[in-house]
Design a protein around this motif. Structure first.
Motif, PDB file in Angstrom:
ATOM      1  N   HIS A 139     -26.094 103.830  35.187  1.00 41.73           N
ATOM      2  CA  HIS A 139     -25.106 102.950  34.555  1.00 41.73           C
ATOM      3  C   HIS A 139     -24.780 103.504  33.171  1.00 41.73           C
ATOM      4  CE1 HIS A 139     -25.472  99.421  37.297  1.00 41.73           C
ATOM      5  NE2 HIS A 139     -26.610 100.017  37.586  1.00 41.73           N
ATOM      6  N   HIS A 191     -30.972 103.679  37.944  1.00 36.19           N
ATOM      7  CA  HIS A 191     -31.573 102.814  38.950  1.00 36.19           C
ATOM      8  C   HIS A 191     -32.033 103.621  40.152  1.00 36.19           C
ATOM      9  CE1 HIS A 191     -29.782  98.726  37.531  1.00 36.19           C
ATOM     10  NE2 HIS A 191     -30.915  99.033  36.941  1.00 36.19           N
ATOM     11  N   HIS A 209     -28.364 105.902  41.062  1.00 39.95           N
ATOM     12  CA  HIS A 209     -27.195 105.901  40.172  1.00 39.95           C
ATOM     13  C   HIS A 209     -27.601 105.695  38.720  1.00 39.95           C
ATOM     14  CE1 HIS A 209     -27.828 101.692  41.397  1.00 39.95           C
ATOM     15  NE2 HIS A 209     -27.399 101.371  40.187  1.00 39.95           N
TER      16      HIS A 209
HETATM   17 ZN   LIG Z   1     -27.749  99.681  39.218  1.00 41.80          ZN
END
Ligand SMILES: [Zn+2]
Length: 241
Positions: free
Chosen positions: A172, A217, A170
């Protein structure tokens, strides 16, 4: 600012100095790391984003902190994470699977409404667990897992009430940055990683929250597979709608 400095402070009053500082801070805010400018190329936006490699970890609710570490205990900061307000705690627990256990899994703070354990596929296999790819412990596909702390033991039930999973890759982003790039929470993007093992990872989930900094991440398996380390950057490919 340079002009002010050359004047040696003699002709300046406090108001002038504070105005100059505020103006400079505002510039940093606007042009800053929260939403850097993407490059338009081949009919899409390319955005350089730092990559954080998430090592196995867990998040705990207040109730489970009390059971595992003792009543009245609160998490202590080990080091601050890239996202403001988040930290790796000094506290670690043992995680017990069906076949084996992992003795040290670090707790990340602050506490959350429910507990969850995030592992890489390699670790899940060591433990003898078949874990789903998920975004949070509230996903019904998450599996039961047992945590052992210095003061007590907790079993997370899985099935949507906290459990173990492999984190979906993912990115952010703040709400401001998402608007600027024309993406929204839940979108899936491609990530190009250059280097000795050039790779494009698909299906990078966009997660948006006010105050977040741009950061991708990946877990340790993904990082190792593409030959990158914590802090390197990748290129996020954003379609122009
Ligand atoms: Zn994260």
């Amino acid at each position: 600012m340079e002009q002010l400095a050359f004047r040696n402070g003699a002709a300046l009053n406090l108001d002038q100095i504070s105005q100059a500082v505020i103006a400079r801070l505002a510039q940093i805010e606007v042009a800053g790391e929260d939403s850097p400018e993407p490059i338009e190329r081949n009919g899409r936006l390319e955005l350089t984003v730092p990559i954080g490699i998430s090592v196995r970890h867990l998040h705990l609710c207040d109730e489970h902190v009390a059971i595992l570490f003792g009543e009245g205990h609160s998490l202590t900061v080990y080091n601050e994470l890239y996202q403001k307000g988040y930290y790796a705690a000094k506290e670690q627990v043992m995680v017990v699977g069906k076949r084996r256990c992992i003795e040290t899994v670090r707790v990340l703070g602050p506490t959350r409404p429910y507990s969850q354990v995030e592992l890489a596929q390699t670790e899940a296999l060591q433990l003898g667990l078949k874990l789903p790819i998920a975004t949070e412990g509230a996903d019904p596909a998450c599996k039961p897992i047992t945590l052992v702390g210095p003061q007590g033991v907790v079993t997370l039930p899985g099935g949507g009430k906290g459990g173990a999973f492999i984190a979906r890759r993912h990115v952010h982003m703040s709400d401001v940055a998402a608007r600027r790039y024309g993406v929204k929470n839940g979108d899936l993007l491609d990530l190009f990683i250059d280097g000795a093992r050039p790779t494009t990872l698909h299906g990078v989930l966009v997660r948006v929250k006010a105050g977040w900094r741009n950061e991708i991440h990946l877990d340790t398996d993904e990082g190792n597979a593409v030959g990158i380390r914590n802090g390197q950057t990748g290129t996020l490919i954003i379609p122009i709608k």
